[in-house]
Design a protein around this motif. Sequence first.
Motif, PDB file in Angstrom:
ATOM      1  N   PHE A   1     -20.163 -20.030  13.816  1.00  0.00           N
ATOM      2  CA  PHE A   1     -20.327 -19.552  15.191  1.00  0.00           C
ATOM      3  C   PHE A   1     -21.026 -20.585  16.072  1.00  0.00           C
ATOM      4  N   GLY A   2     -20.870 -21.865  15.766  1.00  0.00           N
ATOM      5  CA  GLY A   2     -21.515 -22.912  16.555  1.00  0.00           C
ATOM      6  C   GLY A   2     -21.237 -22.758  18.043  1.00  0.00           C
ATOM      7  N   ALA A   3     -22.172 -23.219  18.855  1.00  0.00           N
ATOM      8  CA  ALA A   3     -22.072 -23.068  20.304  1.00  0.00           C
ATOM      9  C   ALA A   3     -20.806 -23.698  20.883  1.00  0.00           C
ATOM     10  N   ASP A   4     -20.239 -24.674  20.175  1.00  0.00           N
ATOM     11  CA  ASP A   4     -19.046 -25.356  20.666  1.00  0.00           C
ATOM     12  C   ASP A   4     -17.749 -24.671  20.239  1.00  0.00           C
ATOM     13  N   LYS A   5     -17.844 -23.518  19.576  1.00  0.00           N
ATOM     14  CA  LYS A   5     -16.671 -22.879  18.986  1.00  0.00           C
ATOM     15  C   LYS A   5     -16.391 -21.509  19.579  1.00  0.00           C
ATOM     16  N   ALA A   6     -15.111 -21.204  19.717  1.00  0.00           N
ATOM     17  CA  ALA A   6     -14.657 -19.843  19.988  1.00  0.00           C
ATOM     18  C   ALA A   6     -14.167 -19.308  18.649  1.00  0.00           C
ATOM     19  N   VAL A   7     -14.652 -18.150  18.225  1.00  0.00           N
ATOM     20  CA  VAL A   7     -14.337 -17.606  16.906  1.00  0.00           C
ATOM     21  C   VAL A   7     -13.477 -16.358  17.056  1.00  0.00           C
ATOM     22  N   PHE A   8     -12.475 -16.270  16.197  1.00  0.00           N
ATOM     23  CA  PHE A   8     -11.528 -15.154  16.206  1.00  0.00           C
ATOM     24  C   PHE A   8     -11.435 -14.559  14.806  1.00  0.00           C
ATOM     25  N   VAL A   9     -10.990 -13.303  14.750  1.00  0.00           N
ATOM     26  CA  VAL A   9     -10.740 -12.656  13.469  1.00  0.00           C
ATOM     27  C   VAL A   9      -9.337 -12.057  13.462  1.00  0.00           C
ATOM     28  N   PHE A  10      -8.750 -12.048  12.278  1.00  0.00           N
ATOM     29  CA  PHE A  10      -7.482 -11.357  12.025  1.00  0.00           C
ATOM     30  C   PHE A  10      -7.870 -10.030  11.397  1.00  0.00           C
ATOM     31  N   GLU A  11      -7.438  -8.955  12.033  1.00  0.00           N
ATOM     32  CA  GLU A  11      -7.809  -7.625  11.564  1.00  0.00           C
ATOM     33  C   GLU A  11      -6.551  -6.823  11.253  1.00  0.00           C
ATOM     34  N   GLU A  12      -6.603  -6.114  10.138  1.00  0.00           N
ATOM     35  CA  GLU A  12      -5.508  -5.216   9.759  1.00  0.00           C
ATOM     36  C   GLU A  12      -6.111  -3.874   9.364  1.00  0.00           C
ATOM     37  N   GLU A  13      -5.664  -2.832  10.039  1.00  0.00           N
ATOM     38  CA  GLU A  13      -6.167  -1.478   9.746  1.00  0.00           C
ATOM     39  C   GLU A  13      -7.695  -1.433   9.711  1.00  0.00           C
ATOM     40  N   GLY A  14      -8.325  -2.163  10.648  1.00  0.00           N
ATOM     41  CA  GLY A  14      -9.778  -2.146  10.763  1.00  0.00           C
ATOM     42  C   GLY A  14     -10.518  -3.057   9.795  1.00  0.00           C
ATOM     43  N   ILE A  15      -9.789  -3.812   8.973  1.00  0.00           N
ATOM     44  CA  ILE A  15     -10.418  -4.710   7.995  1.00  0.00           C
ATOM     45  C   ILE A  15     -10.171  -6.154   8.408  1.00  0.00           C
ATOM     46  N   VAL A  16     -11.233  -6.940   8.463  1.00  0.00           N
ATOM     47  CA  VAL A  16     -11.116  -8.358   8.798  1.00  0.00           C
ATOM     48  C   VAL A  16     -10.629  -9.097   7.552  1.00  0.00           C
ATOM     49  N   LEU A  17      -9.446  -9.735   7.674  1.00  0.00           N
ATOM     50  CA  LEU A  17      -8.836 -10.452   6.549  1.00  0.00           C
ATOM     51  C   LEU A  17      -8.905 -11.966   6.698  1.00  0.00           C
ATOM     52  N   GLY A  18      -9.193 -12.432   7.904  1.00  0.00           N
ATOM     53  CA  GLY A  18      -9.240 -13.870   8.133  1.00  0.00           C
ATOM     54  C   GLY A  18     -10.031 -14.172   9.388  1.00  0.00           C
ATOM     55  N   THR A  19     -10.410 -15.424   9.523  1.00  0.00           N
ATOM     56  CA  THR A  19     -11.156 -15.862  10.694  1.00  0.00           C
ATOM     57  C   THR A  19     -10.818 -17.323  10.974  1.00  0.00           C
ATOM     58  N   TYR A  20     -10.910 -17.674  12.246  1.00  0.00           N
ATOM     59  CA  TYR A  20     -10.770 -19.089  12.606  1.00  0.00           C
ATOM     60  C   TYR A  20     -11.659 -19.389  13.791  1.00  0.00           C
ATOM     61  N   TYR A  21     -11.979 -20.676  13.907  1.00  0.00           N
ATOM     62  CA  TYR A  21     -12.674 -21.131  15.103  1.00  0.00           C
ATOM     63  C   TYR A  21     -11.821 -22.178  15.793  1.00  0.00           C
ATOM     64  N   LEU A  22     -12.047 -22.313  17.099  1.00  0.00           N
ATOM     65  CA  LEU A  22     -11.341 -23.279  17.931  1.00  0.00           C
ATOM     66  C   LEU A  22     -12.381 -24.008  18.761  1.00  0.00           C
ATOM     67  N   ARG A  23     -12.216 -25.309  18.865  1.00  0.00           N
ATOM     68  CA  ARG A  23     -13.142 -26.121  19.660  1.00  0.00           C
ATOM     69  C   ARG A  23     -12.446 -27.403  20.087  1.00  0.00           C
TER      70      ARG A  23
END
Length: 168
Positions: free
Chosen positions: A52-74
């Motif tokens: 969650f660094g200040a230089d990053k936008a963080v996203f999650v992949f969610e299925e049926e309310g469960i987080v299965l993946g995450t990525y950051y973009l910067r």
Amino acid sequence: MPSPSETKRFIRPALPQDATAIAAIILPVIRAGETYALDRAMSEEEALTYWFGADKAVFVFEEEGIVLGTYYLRANQAGGGNHVANAGYMTGPAARGRGVARAMASHSFDEARARGFAAMQFNFVVASNEAAVHLWTALGFATVGRVPGAFRHPHLGPVDALVMHRPL
């Protein structure tokens, strides 16, 4: 059981309450030490601070309310290099082979374009991470550099790191 078209799957910006789910995904990957050049002994707090660094936008992949993946973009670099994006992706074991990484990659390309990036570059793809190399190649990334023995794999020893790039 619902069909895949009925399953509620989406990617959204990460929220503070996602931290526990994200930690459950990223910590095992970090501890394995096979795909990211991160300290395998880093604490959960250190791992989340990195992700969650200040230089990053963080996203999650969610299925049926469960987080299965995450990525950051910067931005890959500052100043004159800030038009090229960089991203990091991790999926949980239950998500592997289900198109989660591909979906996150596609989302990240759209998100990067929307943020004004012209290209995406991965600076350190561990060459032995065959699933990632295969996916990035299939999604149009070219290997533009190879750093011999740059990664100390815990089981394979020195492994090359790839620099991969694609226009957006």
